[in-house]
Design an enzyme around this catalytic site. Structure first.
Site, PDB file in Angstrom:
ATOM      1  N   SER A  74     -57.383  11.062   2.951  1.00 22.17           N
ATOM      2  CA  SER A  74     -57.687  10.853   4.365  1.00 22.17           C
ATOM      3  C   SER A  74     -59.154  10.438   4.478  1.00 22.17           C
ATOM      4  CB  SER A  74     -57.453  12.143   5.146  1.00 22.17           C
ATOM      5  OG  SER A  74     -58.512  13.034   4.877  1.00 22.17           O
ATOM      6  N   LYS A  75     -59.567  10.122   5.682  1.00 23.30           N
ATOM      7  CA  LYS A  75     -60.956   9.672   5.905  1.00 23.30           C
ATOM      8  C   LYS A  75     -61.944  10.657   5.311  1.00 23.30           C
ATOM      9  CE  LYS A  75     -61.976   6.332   9.256  1.00 23.30           C
ATOM     10  NZ  LYS A  75     -60.968   6.071  10.285  1.00 23.30           N
ATOM     11  N   ARG A  76     -61.650  11.948   5.499  1.00 22.74           N
ATOM     12  CA  ARG A  76     -62.578  12.973   5.043  1.00 22.74           C
ATOM     13  C   ARG A  76     -62.758  12.945   3.520  1.00 22.74           C
ATOM     14  NH1 ARG A  76     -60.803  18.245   5.497  1.00 22.74           N
ATOM     15  NH2 ARG A  76     -59.304  17.455   6.984  1.00 22.74           N
TER      16      ARG A  76
END
Ligand code: GLU
Length: 459
Positions: free
Chosen positions: A240-242
């Site tokens: 994910s983006k994180r």
């Protein structure tokens, strides 16, 4: 062996993210490493979701990492006529047919299949239709998929993949408005571009049997397929983006070197013994699609940092100076002489992870301190005043002088380094940590005296 011809075929819906760059890299390495061709195809037929900016973002990322491609970029949006010709050809050969079923009818069919516990599927009612078509319905075109048997292929990563014909229906190859569908255009292009090997994410695996049927219907030679598993995070979940599912250019802005990013991505799903560090030249020499791993790969931010540290150290100071121009540099940097610049860059690249942290490190040395850590040493002020006098008589134009000055000062005052250096460091740089003090003094040159004066004036 035939020439390897590969392609990268992004849909321009946003940034090029690192998963996409990995796919591009594998295709690039495989083709270029064997003297083959690598093409770029922009899959921009979905006008509602595609944008010119996204295409430009992809090209910008390619340019940054230095992936070059052969020939012109191929844009699917410019090839609609060609796709339509092939649809016509299939209609004329009775390998495809018009289906006049309305959306409502199709939905009603699905509903009743579901009610009977069946998998919803088009029932091929227009496959052999010879009657008069219903009025007012714009037909779709469907491919005549085989009614029995299986579609089998050997995937270079997954092994033998077998899909029963009964699991596929006569899927749509042209919509009611005449536009061709995704699997159709991909197959036509791959065949016409002479693509020999397709390396892509395994999210496309379920498209492959359909694409094979299109190849077969048109008598095209099948390419080799390699479906690589997704990149997962360290917890084994989808990135994910994180975790770093960011745009490629975000990594540039964070100060990663393209060499580190490419090396990092090459190892996400490909290996060569237990070697971790590969130059692009080595990758080109060693990469072989048959060594692609079938296990999902894990994105480790620490590993990327580790590689970046390695490549930063290996970058010449002249090159670093060029790269750092994209970051926020203290104005004083341009006033340093060549040996001072060299010293600062050499000292910082030994301890920094990214170009960005290197630029922060430069500020720590070259921007006058905005605040000072506290000094617990009661003699500090007197010692610093003494040191200032010694400094006035010394030229800091080489590292040896600087070192001699420090040693002589400690000796003449019978001091251990710990009794003076922390105070000197705070007076010069504001903080207790940072690069080696004699190097900092050398880099500061005349500035050192001013810094001491400023510090003592406020103390
Ligand atoms: N356009 C597709 C994507 O961006 C790739 C298609 C393919 O590689 O066959 O996911």
């Amino acid at each position: 062996m035939c020439m390897v011809v590969t392609r990268f075929a992004p849909s321009p819906t946003g940034h090029l993210h690192i998963g996409g760059l990995r796919t591009a890299l594998f295709n690039y390495l495989y083709a270029r490493g064997s003297g083959g061709k690598f093409y770029l195809r922009i899959e921009d037929t979905d006008l509602a979701r595609n944008s010119q900016e996204a295409t430009e973002a992809i090209l910008q990322a390619f340019e940054w990492v230095g992936l070059d491609f052969d020939g012109e970029i191929l844009y699917q949006s410019q090839r609609l006529k060609l796709y339509q010709n092939y649809i016509q050809q299939l209609l004329e050969a009775s390998k495809a047919y018009y289906c006049y079923m309305s959306k409502e009818e199709l939905e009603a069919l699905r509903e009743s299949q579901r009610a009977q516990g069946q998998t919803p599927r088009y029932d091929r009612r227009y496959r052999d239709f010879t009657g008069t078509p219903p009025r007012g319905v714009s037909p779709v075109v469907r491919l005549k998929a085989p009614l029995q048997g299986e579609i089998a292929f050997t995937d270079g990563v997954k092994g033998v993949v077998v899909v029963q014909a009964r699991e596929l229906d006569d899927f749509i190859i042209a919509r009611a408005d005449g536009t061709p569908t995704y699997n159709f255009v991909v197959s036509i292009d791959d065949a016409l571009m002479g693509i020999s090997d397709i390396i892509r994410g395994d999210d496309h695996l379920s498209n492959t049997p359909k694409q094979i049927l299109i190849y077969q219907a048109l008598g095209f030679k099948l390419p080799n397929f390699y479906h690589v598993p997704m990149i997962l995070n360290e917890q084994g979940r989808k990135l994910s983006k994180r975790d770093g599912a960011m745009g490629v250019m975000d990594y540039k802005a964070l100060g990663y070197l393209k060499e580190a990013l490419l090396n990092f991505l090459a190892r996400l799903g490909w290996s060569y013994g237990d070697q971790e560090i590969f130059t692009l030249a080595e990758l080109l020499k060693l990469f072989d699609a048959k060594d692609l791993n079938s296990a999902p790969s894990c994105f480790s931010p620490h590993k990327l940092d580790w590689l970046n540290t390695h490549y930063l150290k290996a970058t010449s100071n002249a090159q670093l100076e060029i790269l750092l121009r994209d970051f926020d540099l203290p104005p004083a940097f341009d006033h340093l002489n060549a040996p001072q610049k060299d010293m600062l860059l050499s000292a910082l690249k030994e301890r920094c992870t990214t170009l960005k942290s290197l630029s922060v490190g430069m500020h720590e040395v070259l921007s006058p301190p905005a605040s000072y850590d506290s000094i617990k040493n009661p003699q500090a002020k007197a010692l610093l005043e003494d040191f200032m006098r010694a400094l006035k008589e010394t030229s800091l134009d080489n590292l040896e002088n600087t070192q001699t000055l420090l040693h002589a000062f400690l000796e003449s005052h019978a001091l251990k380094p710990g009794a003076f250096m922390p105070a000197l460091r705070v007076a010069l740089l504001g903080k207790k940590g940072g690069i080696d003090l004699k190097q900092a003094l050398f880099v500061l040159g005349d500035q050192a005296l001013e810094r001491l004066q400023t510090f003592l004036a406020r103390a």
